[in-house]
Design a protein around this motif. Structure first.
Motif, PDB file in Angstrom:
ATOM      1  N   ILE A   1     -31.904   3.244  23.064  1.00  0.00           N
ATOM      2  CA  ILE A   1     -32.412   4.160  23.761  1.00  0.00           C
ATOM      3  C   ILE A   1     -31.562   4.369  25.104  1.00  0.00           C
ATOM      4  CG2 ILE A   1     -34.403   5.097  25.248  1.00  0.00           C
ATOM      5  CD1 ILE A   1     -34.703   5.308  22.219  1.00  0.00           C
ATOM      6  N   GLU A   2     -31.165   5.319  25.514  1.00  0.00           N
ATOM      7  CA  GLU A   2     -30.374   5.541  26.732  1.00  0.00           C
ATOM      8  C   GLU A   2     -31.069   5.076  27.884  1.00  0.00           C
ATOM      9  OE1 GLU A   2     -27.851   9.140  29.155  1.00  0.00           O
ATOM     10  OE2 GLU A   2     -28.285   9.181  26.743  1.00  0.00           O
ATOM     11  N   GLY A   3     -30.470   4.231  28.789  1.00  0.00           N
ATOM     12  CA  GLY A   3     -31.015   3.719  29.791  1.00  0.00           C
ATOM     13  C   GLY A   3     -31.914   2.616  30.037  1.00  0.00           C
ATOM     14  N   VAL A   4     -31.893   2.029  28.637  1.00  0.00           N
ATOM     15  CA  VAL A   4     -32.634   0.849  28.315  1.00  0.00           C
ATOM     16  C   VAL A   4     -31.631  -0.336  27.796  1.00  0.00           C
ATOM     17  CG1 VAL A   4     -34.356  -0.162  27.286  1.00  0.00           C
ATOM     18  CG2 VAL A   4     -34.772   1.859  28.129  1.00  0.00           C
ATOM     19  N   ASN A   5     -31.454  -1.612  28.547  1.00  0.00           N
ATOM     20  CA  ASN A   5     -30.598  -2.341  28.051  1.00  0.00           C
ATOM     21  C   ASN A   5     -31.471  -3.500  27.383  1.00  0.00           C
ATOM     22  OD1 ASN A   5     -28.793  -1.235  29.631  1.00  0.00           O
ATOM     23  ND2 ASN A   5     -28.138  -3.046  30.565  1.00  0.00           N
ATOM     24  N   ARG A   6     -30.669  -4.224  26.584  1.00  0.00           N
ATOM     25  CA  ARG A   6     -31.442  -5.294  25.704  1.00  0.00           C
ATOM     26  C   ARG A   6     -30.688  -6.549  25.900  1.00  0.00           C
ATOM     27  NH1 ARG A   6     -31.282  -5.780  19.218  1.00  0.00           N
ATOM     28  NH2 ARG A   6     -32.566  -7.731  18.897  1.00  0.00           N
ATOM     29  N   PHE A   7     -31.201  -7.736  26.451  1.00  0.00           N
ATOM     30  CA  PHE A   7     -30.825  -9.032  26.396  1.00  0.00           C
ATOM     31  C   PHE A   7     -31.028  -9.418  25.109  1.00  0.00           C
ATOM     32  CE2 PHE A   7     -31.453  -7.994  30.969  1.00  0.00           C
ATOM     33  CZ  PHE A   7     -30.341  -8.882  31.583  1.00  0.00           C
ATOM     34  N   VAL A   8     -29.986 -10.059  24.361  1.00  0.00           N
ATOM     35  CA  VAL A   8     -30.416 -11.283  23.340  1.00  0.00           C
ATOM     36  C   VAL A   8     -29.951 -12.353  23.777  1.00  0.00           C
ATOM     37  CG1 VAL A   8     -29.416 -11.495  20.941  1.00  0.00           C
ATOM     38  CG2 VAL A   8     -29.639  -9.030  21.651  1.00  0.00           C
TER      39      VAL A   8
ATOM     40  N   TYR B   1     -36.106  -6.050  26.397  1.00  0.00           N
ATOM     41  CA  TYR B   1     -35.821  -4.714  26.610  1.00  0.00           C
ATOM     42  C   TYR B   1     -36.079  -4.332  28.088  1.00  0.00           C
ATOM     43  CZ  TYR B   1     -35.104  -3.879  21.616  1.00  0.00           C
ATOM     44  OH  TYR B   1     -34.666  -4.088  20.500  1.00  0.00           O
ATOM     45  N   THR B   2     -35.064  -3.986  28.697  1.00  0.00           N
ATOM     46  CA  THR B   2     -35.246  -3.875  30.271  1.00  0.00           C
ATOM     47  C   THR B   2     -34.525  -2.515  30.842  1.00  0.00           C
ATOM     48  OG1 THR B   2     -33.021  -4.747  30.892  1.00  0.00           O
ATOM     49  CG2 THR B   2     -35.003  -6.484  30.599  1.00  0.00           C
ATOM     50  N   GLU B   3     -34.788  -2.155  32.114  1.00  0.00           N
ATOM     51  CA  GLU B   3     -34.379  -1.246  32.724  1.00  0.00           C
ATOM     52  C   GLU B   3     -33.107  -2.023  33.536  1.00  0.00           C
ATOM     53  OE1 GLU B   3     -36.785   0.857  35.829  1.00  0.00           O
ATOM     54  OE2 GLU B   3     -38.513   0.058  34.956  1.00  0.00           O
ATOM     55  N   ASN B   4     -31.993  -1.274  33.657  1.00  0.00           N
ATOM     56  CA  ASN B   4     -30.839  -2.122  34.283  1.00  0.00           C
ATOM     57  C   ASN B   4     -30.620  -2.216  35.585  1.00  0.00           C
ATOM     58  OD1 ASN B   4     -28.305  -3.015  34.183  1.00  0.00           O
ATOM     59  ND2 ASN B   4     -27.172  -1.122  33.756  1.00  0.00           N
ATOM     60  N   ASN B   5     -31.580  -3.210  36.213  1.00  0.00           N
ATOM     61  CA  ASN B   5     -31.518  -3.388  37.657  1.00  0.00           C
ATOM     62  C   ASN B   5     -30.590  -4.745  38.009  1.00  0.00           C
ATOM     63  OD1 ASN B   5     -33.156  -1.277  37.572  1.00  0.00           O
ATOM     64  ND2 ASN B   5     -35.038  -2.111  38.347  1.00  0.00           N
ATOM     65  N   ILE B   6     -30.115  -4.593  39.137  1.00  0.00           N
ATOM     66  CA  ILE B   6     -29.513  -5.807  39.959  1.00  0.00           C
ATOM     67  C   ILE B   6     -30.552  -6.956  40.071  1.00  0.00           C
ATOM     68  CG2 ILE B   6     -28.416  -6.719  42.017  1.00  0.00           C
ATOM     69  CD1 ILE B   6     -27.149  -3.624  41.882  1.00  0.00           C
ATOM     70  N   GLY B   7     -29.978  -8.041  39.808  1.00  0.00           N
ATOM     71  CA  GLY B   7     -30.553  -9.340  39.833  1.00  0.00           C
ATOM     72  C   GLY B   7     -31.458  -9.700  38.781  1.00  0.00           C
TER      73      GLY B   7
ATOM     74  N   ILE C   1     -29.922 -22.189  27.533  1.00  0.00           N
ATOM     75  CA  ILE C   1     -29.592 -21.012  26.676  1.00  0.00           C
ATOM     76  C   ILE C   1     -28.250 -21.335  25.907  1.00  0.00           C
ATOM     77  CG2 ILE C   1     -28.462 -18.740  27.152  1.00  0.00           C
ATOM     78  CD1 ILE C   1     -30.358 -18.476  29.744  1.00  0.00           C
ATOM     79  N   GLU C   2     -28.290 -20.937  24.627  1.00  0.00           N
ATOM     80  CA  GLU C   2     -27.233 -21.434  23.881  1.00  0.00           C
ATOM     81  C   GLU C   2     -26.317 -20.121  23.654  1.00  0.00           C
ATOM     82  OE1 GLU C   2     -26.669 -24.118  22.012  1.00  0.00           O
ATOM     83  OE2 GLU C   2     -28.707 -24.826  23.053  1.00  0.00           O
ATOM     84  N   SER C   3     -26.755 -19.079  23.697  1.00  0.00           N
ATOM     85  CA  SER C   3     -25.875 -17.753  24.045  1.00  0.00           C
ATOM     86  C   SER C   3     -26.775 -16.644  24.536  1.00  0.00           C
ATOM     87  CB  SER C   3     -25.290 -17.341  22.703  1.00  0.00           C
ATOM     88  OG  SER C   3     -25.961 -16.519  21.941  1.00  0.00           O
ATOM     89  N   LEU C   4     -25.926 -15.833  25.416  1.00  0.00           N
ATOM     90  CA  LEU C   4     -26.560 -14.541  25.884  1.00  0.00           C
ATOM     91  C   LEU C   4     -25.745 -13.318  25.894  1.00  0.00           C
ATOM     92  CD1 LEU C   4     -28.605 -14.658  29.248  1.00  0.00           C
ATOM     93  CD2 LEU C   4     -26.912 -12.836  28.960  1.00  0.00           C
ATOM     94  N   THR C   5     -26.228 -12.353  25.321  1.00  0.00           N
ATOM     95  CA  THR C   5     -25.382 -11.039  25.275  1.00  0.00           C
ATOM     96  C   THR C   5     -26.434 -10.012  25.731  1.00  0.00           C
ATOM     97  OG1 THR C   5     -24.475 -11.852  23.155  1.00  0.00           O
ATOM     98  CG2 THR C   5     -24.323  -9.495  23.732  1.00  0.00           C
ATOM     99  N   THR C   6     -25.786  -8.839  26.523  1.00  0.00           N
ATOM    100  CA  THR C   6     -26.576  -8.098  27.031  1.00  0.00           C
ATOM    101  C   THR C   6     -25.772  -6.658  26.754  1.00  0.00           C
ATOM    102  OG1 THR C   6     -27.659  -6.902  28.860  1.00  0.00           O
ATOM    103  CG2 THR C   6     -25.724  -8.211  29.503  1.00  0.00           C
ATOM    104  N   SER C   7     -26.266  -5.717  26.445  1.00  0.00           N
ATOM    105  CA  SER C   7     -26.017  -4.142  26.114  1.00  0.00           C
ATOM    106  C   SER C   7     -26.727  -3.194  26.304  1.00  0.00           C
ATOM    107  CB  SER C   7     -25.290  -4.151  24.752  1.00  0.00           C
ATOM    108  OG  SER C   7     -26.103  -4.180  23.874  1.00  0.00           O
ATOM    109  N   GLN C   8     -26.571  -2.034  26.109  1.00  0.00           N
ATOM    110  CA  GLN C   8     -27.444  -0.679  26.069  1.00  0.00           C
ATOM    111  C   GLN C   8     -28.366  -0.894  24.757  1.00  0.00           C
ATOM    112  OE1 GLN C   8     -25.676   3.029  26.904  1.00  0.00           O
ATOM    113  NE2 GLN C   8     -27.338   3.981  25.975  1.00  0.00           N
TER     114      GLN C   8
END
Length: 177
Positions: free
Chosen positions: A45-52, A13-19, A35-42
């Motif tokens: 919670i608004e303003g917080v992204n999630r990498f899977v 769970y992250t802030e949405n920042n470049i880099g 890495i077998e797979s990588l998905t990212t989305s909101q």
């Protein structure tokens, strides 16, 4: 020490920042982890992204890299879960010549039996969409490959945990700062 290699789903769970993606992938690269797979989305919670991120590593390795992720300034929290602890799926699309839909009755059976959805049909091609486990998608790909696939794409894993995660309260607190 748990040294058995497992398929683990990592949620960051992250802030949405470049880099940030570069820094996350560098953590895996330094440890020679593919890495077998990588998905990212909101996230929820608004303003917080999630990498899977799906990787095949030991739980000991996972614990070490969780600490590395959480050292990144934009990372709010990182978790890992086994396949048994998550509900997950992937999606895919196939583009196939339209003539085959009418000339090869077997394709219609494959579509019906696999629970695949026809997204669009035109004179040149038709597009199929399927969601499911990777082995289901790979089986469908093998079945359709016999007839010729013009294009194929598969998403990374998306998942939710079976157990309640306390991240929602933490993210709410983060969001209200």
């Amino acid at each position: 020490m748990n040294q058995e290699i497992k398929t683990l789903t990592i949620s960051i769970y992250t802030e949405n920042n470049i880099g940030l993606l570069n820094r996350i992938s560098a953590i895996f690269q330094r440890r020679h982890i593919n890495i077998e797979s990588l998905t990212t989305s909101q996230s929820e919670i608004e303003g917080v992204n999630r990498f899977v991120i799906v990787v095949n590593i030991t739980e000991d390795q996972a614990k070490k890299i969780m600490g590395q992720f959480e050292k990144q300034i934009e990372v709010i929290r990182a978790y890992y879960h086994t396949d048994e602890e998550t509900i997950y799926t992937e999606s895919c699309m196939f583009k196939i010549k339209s003539s085959l839909l009418f000339e090869e009755p077997q394709i219609q059976n494959i579509i019906k039996d696999s629970g695949t959805r026809i997204v669009t049909v035109n004179k040149e091609f038709f597009v199929l969409e399927k969601s499911g486990r990777r082995n289901e998608i790979e089986s469908l790909r093998r079945d359709l490959n016999v007839f010729g696939i013009m294009q194929f794409v598969r998403s990374g894993r998306i998942s939710v945990t079976k157990e309640e995660m306390k991240i929602t309260e933490m993210l709410s607190a983060f969001n209200n700062q």
